[in-house]
Design a protein around this motif. Structure first.
Motif, PDB file in Angstrom:
ATOM      1  N   ILE A 201     -20.879  -8.133 -53.915  1.00 26.94           N
ATOM      2  CA  ILE A 201     -20.193  -7.881 -52.639  1.00 26.94           C
ATOM      3  C   ILE A 201     -20.849  -6.700 -51.927  1.00 26.94           C
ATOM      4  CG2 ILE A 201     -18.016  -7.109 -51.598  1.00 26.94           C
ATOM      5  CD1 ILE A 201     -16.608  -8.685 -53.896  1.00 26.94           C
ATOM      6  N   ARG A 202     -21.126  -5.638 -52.681  1.00 24.26           N
ATOM      7  CA  ARG A 202     -21.762  -4.456 -52.091  1.00 24.26           C
ATOM      8  C   ARG A 202     -23.116  -4.806 -51.497  1.00 24.26           C
ATOM      9  NH1 ARG A 202     -21.540  -1.342 -56.174  1.00 24.26           N
ATOM     10  NH2 ARG A 202     -19.819  -0.023 -55.494  1.00 24.26           N
ATOM     11  N   ALA A 203     -23.907  -5.588 -52.223  1.00 28.42           N
ATOM     12  CA  ALA A 203     -25.243  -5.954 -51.745  1.00 28.42           C
ATOM     13  C   ALA A 203     -25.157  -6.768 -50.463  1.00 28.42           C
ATOM     14  CB  ALA A 203     -25.983  -6.737 -52.825  1.00 28.42           C
ATOM     15  N   ALA A 204     -24.212  -7.714 -50.396  1.00 30.05           N
ATOM     16  CA  ALA A 204     -24.077  -8.556 -49.199  1.00 30.05           C
ATOM     17  C   ALA A 204     -23.629  -7.730 -47.996  1.00 30.05           C
ATOM     18  CB  ALA A 204     -23.088  -9.683 -49.466  1.00 30.05           C
ATOM     19  N   LEU A 205     -22.666  -6.822 -48.205  1.00 34.33           N
ATOM     20  CA  LEU A 205     -22.182  -5.996 -47.103  1.00 34.33           C
ATOM     21  C   LEU A 205     -23.254  -5.002 -46.660  1.00 34.33           C
ATOM     22  CD1 LEU A 205     -19.916  -5.244 -45.205  1.00 34.33           C
ATOM     23  CD2 LEU A 205     -18.891  -3.853 -47.027  1.00 34.33           C
ATOM     24  N   THR A 206     -23.959  -4.407 -47.618  1.00 33.88           N
ATOM     25  CA  THR A 206     -25.021  -3.453 -47.284  1.00 33.88           C
ATOM     26  C   THR A 206     -26.142  -4.124 -46.499  1.00 33.88           C
ATOM     27  OG1 THR A 206     -24.538  -2.175 -49.288  1.00 33.88           O
ATOM     28  CG2 THR A 206     -26.664  -1.788 -48.227  1.00 33.88           C
ATOM     29  N   ALA A 207     -26.532  -5.322 -46.916  1.00 32.81           N
ATOM     30  CA  ALA A 207     -27.601  -6.045 -46.216  1.00 32.81           C
ATOM     31  C   ALA A 207     -27.201  -6.348 -44.779  1.00 32.81           C
ATOM     32  CB  ALA A 207     -27.931  -7.334 -46.961  1.00 32.81           C
ATOM     33  N   THR A 208     -25.938  -6.719 -44.575  1.00 30.85           N
ATOM     34  CA  THR A 208     -25.461  -7.014 -43.212  1.00 30.85           C
ATOM     35  C   THR A 208     -25.432  -5.745 -42.367  1.00 30.85           C
ATOM     36  OG1 THR A 208     -24.064  -8.735 -44.205  1.00 30.85           O
ATOM     37  CG2 THR A 208     -23.652  -8.184 -41.905  1.00 30.85           C
ATOM     38  N   MET A 209     -24.975  -4.644 -42.951  1.00 25.88           N
ATOM     39  CA  MET A 209     -24.951  -3.364 -42.241  1.00 25.88           C
ATOM     40  C   MET A 209     -26.359  -2.909 -41.873  1.00 25.88           C
ATOM     41  SD  MET A 209     -22.069  -1.516 -44.640  1.00 25.88           S
ATOM     42  CE  MET A 209     -22.386   0.142 -44.007  1.00 25.88           C
ATOM     43  N   ASP A 210     -27.288  -3.052 -42.802  1.00 24.74           N
ATOM     44  CA  ASP A 210     -28.675  -2.634 -42.536  1.00 24.74           C
ATOM     45  C   ASP A 210     -29.303  -3.480 -41.424  1.00 24.74           C
ATOM     46  OD1 ASP A 210     -28.463  -0.728 -44.494  1.00 24.74           O
ATOM     47  OD2 ASP A 210     -29.583  -1.858 -46.015  1.00 24.74           O
ATOM     48  N   ARG A 211     -29.033  -4.768 -41.450  1.00 24.35           N
ATOM     49  CA  ARG A 211     -29.605  -5.643 -40.421  1.00 24.35           C
ATOM     50  C   ARG A 211     -29.003  -5.312 -39.055  1.00 24.35           C
ATOM     51  NH1 ARG A 211     -29.943 -12.324 -40.489  1.00 24.35           N
ATOM     52  NH2 ARG A 211     -31.408 -12.474 -38.734  1.00 24.35           N
ATOM     53  N   LEU A 212     -27.705  -5.036 -39.015  1.00 26.75           N
ATOM     54  CA  LEU A 212     -27.076  -4.662 -37.746  1.00 26.75           C
ATOM     55  C   LEU A 212     -27.638  -3.335 -37.240  1.00 26.75           C
ATOM     56  CD1 LEU A 212     -24.959  -5.219 -35.549  1.00 26.75           C
ATOM     57  CD2 LEU A 212     -23.272  -4.045 -36.985  1.00 26.75           C
ATOM     58  N   ALA A 213     -27.896  -2.400 -38.154  1.00 23.96           N
ATOM     59  CA  ALA A 213     -28.477  -1.109 -37.754  1.00 23.96           C
ATOM     60  C   ALA A 213     -29.852  -1.312 -37.121  1.00 23.96           C
ATOM     61  CB  ALA A 213     -28.582  -0.195 -38.969  1.00 23.96           C
ATOM     62  N   GLU A 214     -30.625  -2.248 -37.639  1.00 21.58           N
ATOM     63  CA  GLU A 214     -31.936  -2.550 -37.053  1.00 21.58           C
ATOM     64  C   GLU A 214     -31.783  -3.084 -35.632  1.00 21.58           C
ATOM     65  OE1 GLU A 214     -33.803  -5.249 -39.710  1.00 21.58           O
ATOM     66  OE2 GLU A 214     -34.035  -3.777 -41.324  1.00 21.58           O
ATOM     67  N   GLU A 215     -30.770  -3.916 -35.411  1.00 20.04           N
ATOM     68  CA  GLU A 215     -30.511  -4.430 -34.060  1.00 20.04           C
ATOM     69  C   GLU A 215     -30.075  -3.299 -33.128  1.00 20.04           C
ATOM     70  OE1 GLU A 215     -31.281  -7.251 -33.032  1.00 20.04           O
ATOM     71  OE2 GLU A 215     -31.126  -8.735 -34.623  1.00 20.04           O
ATOM     72  N   ALA A 216     -29.216  -2.424 -33.624  1.00 21.12           N
ATOM     73  CA  ALA A 216     -28.751  -1.302 -32.811  1.00 21.12           C
ATOM     74  C   ALA A 216     -29.911  -0.406 -32.411  1.00 21.12           C
ATOM     75  CB  ALA A 216     -27.700  -0.499 -33.576  1.00 21.12           C
ATOM     76  N   PHE A 217     -30.867  -0.237 -33.310  1.00 24.60           N
ATOM     77  CA  PHE A 217     -32.019   0.630 -33.064  1.00 24.60           C
ATOM     78  C   PHE A 217     -32.855   0.135 -31.887  1.00 24.60           C
ATOM     79  CE2 PHE A 217     -36.424   1.956 -33.998  1.00 24.60           C
ATOM     80  CZ  PHE A 217     -36.241   3.329 -34.051  1.00 24.60           C
ATOM     81  N   THR A 218     -32.878  -1.174 -31.646  1.00 22.31           N
ATOM     82  CA  THR A 218     -33.671  -1.711 -30.537  1.00 22.31           C
ATOM     83  C   THR A 218     -33.087  -1.333 -29.180  1.00 22.31           C
ATOM     84  OG1 THR A 218     -32.456  -3.817 -30.333  1.00 22.31           O
ATOM     85  CG2 THR A 218     -34.243  -3.711 -31.965  1.00 22.31           C
ATOM     86  N   ARG A 219     -31.779  -1.048 -29.134  1.00 23.88           N
ATOM     87  CA  ARG A 219     -31.083  -0.723 -27.882  1.00 23.88           C
ATOM     88  C   ARG A 219     -31.282  -1.823 -26.833  1.00 23.88           C
ATOM     89  NH1 ARG A 219     -30.164   5.033 -28.071  1.00 23.88           N
ATOM     90  NH2 ARG A 219     -29.964   5.147 -25.820  1.00 23.88           N
ATOM     91  N   ASP A 220     -31.390  -3.060 -27.312  1.00 24.90           N
ATOM     92  CA  ASP A 220     -31.667  -4.195 -26.432  1.00 24.90           C
ATOM     93  C   ASP A 220     -30.432  -5.087 -26.336  1.00 24.90           C
ATOM     94  OD1 ASP A 220     -32.559  -6.371 -25.047  1.00 24.90           O
ATOM     95  OD2 ASP A 220     -34.098  -6.968 -26.497  1.00 24.90           O
ATOM     96  N   PRO A 221     -29.662  -5.013 -25.248  1.00 26.37           N
ATOM     97  CA  PRO A 221     -28.466  -5.843 -25.108  1.00 26.37           C
ATOM     98  C   PRO A 221     -28.768  -7.337 -25.120  1.00 26.37           C
ATOM     99  CG  PRO A 221     -28.466  -4.077 -23.501  1.00 26.37           C
ATOM    100  CD  PRO A 221     -29.830  -4.099 -24.110  1.00 26.37           C
ATOM    101  N   GLY A 222     -29.995  -7.712 -24.769  1.00 25.66           N
ATOM    102  CA  GLY A 222     -30.355  -9.114 -24.749  1.00 25.66           C
ATOM    103  C   GLY A 222     -30.341  -9.766 -26.119  1.00 25.66           C
ATOM    104  N   ARG A 223     -30.338  -8.959 -27.175  1.00 26.60           N
ATOM    105  CA  ARG A 223     -30.312  -9.489 -28.536  1.00 26.60           C
ATOM    106  C   ARG A 223     -28.883  -9.750 -29.011  1.00 26.60           C
ATOM    107  NH1 ARG A 223     -35.433  -8.028 -31.157  1.00 26.60           N
ATOM    108  NH2 ARG A 223     -34.414  -8.160 -33.185  1.00 26.60           N
TER     109      ARG A 223
END
Length: 264
Positions: A201-223
């Motif tokens: 469960i921890r691995a699945a939640l962490t992976a989702t959080m990390d991927r979302l953080a990568e999206e946030a880093f782009t600062r691209d609303p189009g994504r």
């Protein structure tokens, strides 16, 4: 004496009314509720559903009101909350929120209630997996006691990790970001011992959080897909003046600090 079941206390009209209240509150204080295109939830049919989210902010409670109503409109959401906090928000009992007492007896009562919720048609259980506030950057992601027991309450359930984050981009108000990760079959978790379940469960939640953080880093609303739009611009007299100047120049008034393409 046993407290009334949340299945009995929940009132659809109260939920609909307070959903409007929460949505209006969100629009006044937030920029938008955004989901990356990959982060939309899968089709779950009528299966029991357990959503396990991280817990970075007070705003998570608002997310738990907005996301289910928009993404799972045919389902009824039930949310555990610390019993002491429930004393401050008694009205939430009508929204499907139920209190959890500390200690062993409270854990037993929580699992009993969770089992009843997951056996009810159209019901689903949403909760913050850490059981406490935890910064999105803190690792390892905490998993509260009792979370690993949930698959035992509903072997046919689907477990969905949900990442939540709150970021400032180019506007005055913050963005609420959310993303669902790859679903986990409850029976897959039941095949593991409880320690291994926790790590899964921890691995699945962490992976989702990390991927979302990568999206946030782009600062691209189009994504992202916009689920709820909030207020934009500075507001007040300043934006009123800018609107007036745009009108004089024959231009469309855009209150945003930065022009950008929106999706959704």
């Amino acid at each position: 004496m046993e407290p009334p079941s949340p299945l009995v206390l929940r009132d659809a009209r109260s939920f609909a009314f307070f959903h409007v209240v929460f949505a209006r509150f969100f629009r006044r204080h937030m920029g938008a509720l955004r989901l990356p295109h990959w982060g939309m939830p899968p089709e779950t049919g009528r299966r029991p559903l357990i959503v396990l989210a991280n817990h970075p902010s007070w705003w998570d409670g608002v997310a738990f009101m907005l996301l289910p109503a928009r993404l799972f409109p045919s389902r009824h959401v039930f949310i555990p909350m610390e019993a002491a906090a429930m004393g401050k928000y008694g009205f939430m009992r009508r929204l499907g929120v139920f209190g959890i007492e500390p200690g062993a007896r409270g854990a037993v009562a929580f699992l009993r209630t969770a089992k009843a919720v997951l056996e009810a048609p159209r019901a689903m259980l949403w909760m913050n997996a850490p059981g406490r506030f935890q910064d999105v950057r803190e690792r390892p992601v905490a998993i509260a006691p009792g979370v690993t027991r949930l698959p035992e309450m509903a072997p046919d359930a689907l477990v969905l990790p949900l990442a939540l984050d709150y970021v400032f981009w180019t506007e005055r108000r913050p963005e609420m970001l959310a993303a669902f990760g790859e679903p986990i079959e409850a029976r897959e978790l039941l095949a593991l011992d409880r320690e291994a379940r926790e790590e899964r469960i921890r691995a699945a939640l962490t992976a989702t959080m990390d991927r979302l953080a990568e999206e946030a880093f782009t600062r691209d609303p189009g994504r992202f897909t916009v689920l709820v739009s909030g207020a934009e611009g500075m507001g007040g007299f300043y934006d009123l003046w800018r609107r007036f100047v745009a009108l004089l120049r024959g231009r469309r008034f855009d209150p945003r600090h930065a022009r950008r393409a929106e999706s959704g």
